[in-house]
Design a protein around this motif. Structure first.
Motif, PDB file in Angstrom:
ATOM      1  N   VAL A  29       0.857  -1.183   0.000  1.00  0.00           N
ATOM      2  CA  VAL A  29       0.000   0.000   0.000  1.00  0.00           C
ATOM      3  C   VAL A  29       0.893   1.232   0.000  1.00  0.00           C
ATOM      4  N   GLY A  30       0.354   2.361  -0.440  1.00  0.00           N
ATOM      5  CA  GLY A  30       1.106   3.610  -0.459  1.00  0.00           C
ATOM      6  C   GLY A  30       1.425   4.037  -1.872  1.00  0.00           C
ATOM      7  N   GLN A  93      -0.037 -10.019  12.351  1.00  0.00           N
ATOM      8  CA  GLN A  93      -0.862  -9.022  11.670  1.00  0.00           C
ATOM      9  C   GLN A  93      -0.150  -7.682  11.681  1.00  0.00           C
ATOM     10  N   ILE A  94      -0.315  -6.930  10.589  1.00  0.00           N
ATOM     11  CA  ILE A  94       0.152  -5.549  10.520  1.00  0.00           C
ATOM     12  C   ILE A  94      -0.982  -4.723   9.949  1.00  0.00           C
ATOM     13  N   SER A  95      -1.354  -3.692  10.665  1.00  0.00           N
ATOM     14  CA  SER A  95      -2.390  -2.771  10.206  1.00  0.00           C
ATOM     15  C   SER A  95      -1.809  -1.370  10.218  1.00  0.00           C
ATOM     16  N   ILE A 103       3.538   6.183   4.603  1.00  0.00           N
ATOM     17  CA  ILE A 103       2.860   5.337   5.583  1.00  0.00           C
ATOM     18  C   ILE A 103       2.751   6.174   6.852  1.00  0.00           C
ATOM     19  N   TYR A 104       1.545   6.365   7.369  1.00  0.00           N
ATOM     20  CA  TYR A 104       1.321   7.251   8.508  1.00  0.00           C
ATOM     21  C   TYR A 104       1.234   6.515   9.844  1.00  0.00           C
ATOM     22  N   GLN A 105       0.828   5.269   9.820  1.00  0.00           N
ATOM     23  CA  GLN A 105       0.707   4.520  11.067  1.00  0.00           C
ATOM     24  C   GLN A 105       0.979   3.041  10.809  1.00  0.00           C
ATOM     25  N   SER A 124      -6.011   6.581   4.829  1.00  0.00           N
ATOM     26  CA  SER A 124      -6.674   5.323   4.471  1.00  0.00           C
ATOM     27  C   SER A 124      -6.116   4.151   5.272  1.00  0.00           C
ATOM     28  N   SER A 125      -6.984   3.186   5.594  1.00  0.00           N
ATOM     29  CA  SER A 125      -6.582   2.036   6.407  1.00  0.00           C
ATOM     30  C   SER A 125      -6.106   0.867   5.555  1.00  0.00           C
TER      31      SER A 125
END
Length: 173
Positions: A29-30, A93-95, A103-105, A124-125
């Protein structure tokens, strides 16, 4: 006679329990700008370090495999947060949150239910987890630039060895 021998060998090889490999990839993602990376190391992941700029984004990531830290990805600017895993504990798991630029969080969840939460809950999640229930995080891949992590993907794996040998988990061969 020869055909019976071939048939017997074929049957014996079918009955032997093969080493099974379960591998899955959580698609990155990103935004994906910058230099590509892939963490690597021998053994299991035993710790995670994540650097963040307060109220902003993730600047760097580092994984420890057994007792050796992998190369740092990104930069060490900002606050460092670390999670050391217990024996036999793995990341399952990685969220987190992402946007087109960074990547913000990141939220790492372990098999014991412990978490490392780093960064800002904005944008966005995403949610990464293995396709096989016994798999664990093996490596991270993605992209980074001079400021921080711009995209992130997760690779999961588990290897079951024959019961007569030592059981080994964590390969992604």
């Amino acid at each position: 006679m020869f055909s019976y021998l071939v048939f017997a060998v074929l049957c014996a090889s079918c009955m032997a329990k093969p080493a099974l490999v379960h591998y899955s990839y959580s698609r990155a993602v990103g935004g994906g700008s910058g230099t590509s990376f892939s963490t690597d190391g021998e053994g299991r992941i035993t710790a995670v370090r994540v650097w963040e700029i307060s109220n902003a984004y993730i600047t760097g990531i580092q994984l420890r495999y057994d007792y050796i830290w992998s190369a740092r990805v990104g930069r060490t600017y900002g606050t460092v947060n670390e999670l050391k895993l217990f024996d036999e504990e793995v990341i399952v798991q990685i969220s987190g949150k992402f946007h087109s630029n960074y990547i913000y969080q990141l939220i790492f969840v372990t098999s014991r239910g412990r978490t490392l939460i780093v960064g800002q809950p904005a944008q966005s999640s995403f949610n990464f987890y293995p396709a096989h229930p016994d798999a664990e995080l093996r490596l991270l891949s993605g992209r980074y630039n001079g400021n921080g992590i711009t995209s992130l993907g997760a690779h999961w794996g588990v290897v079951f060895m024959d019961q007569n040998s030592n059981s080994t988990k964590g390969g992604s061969e």
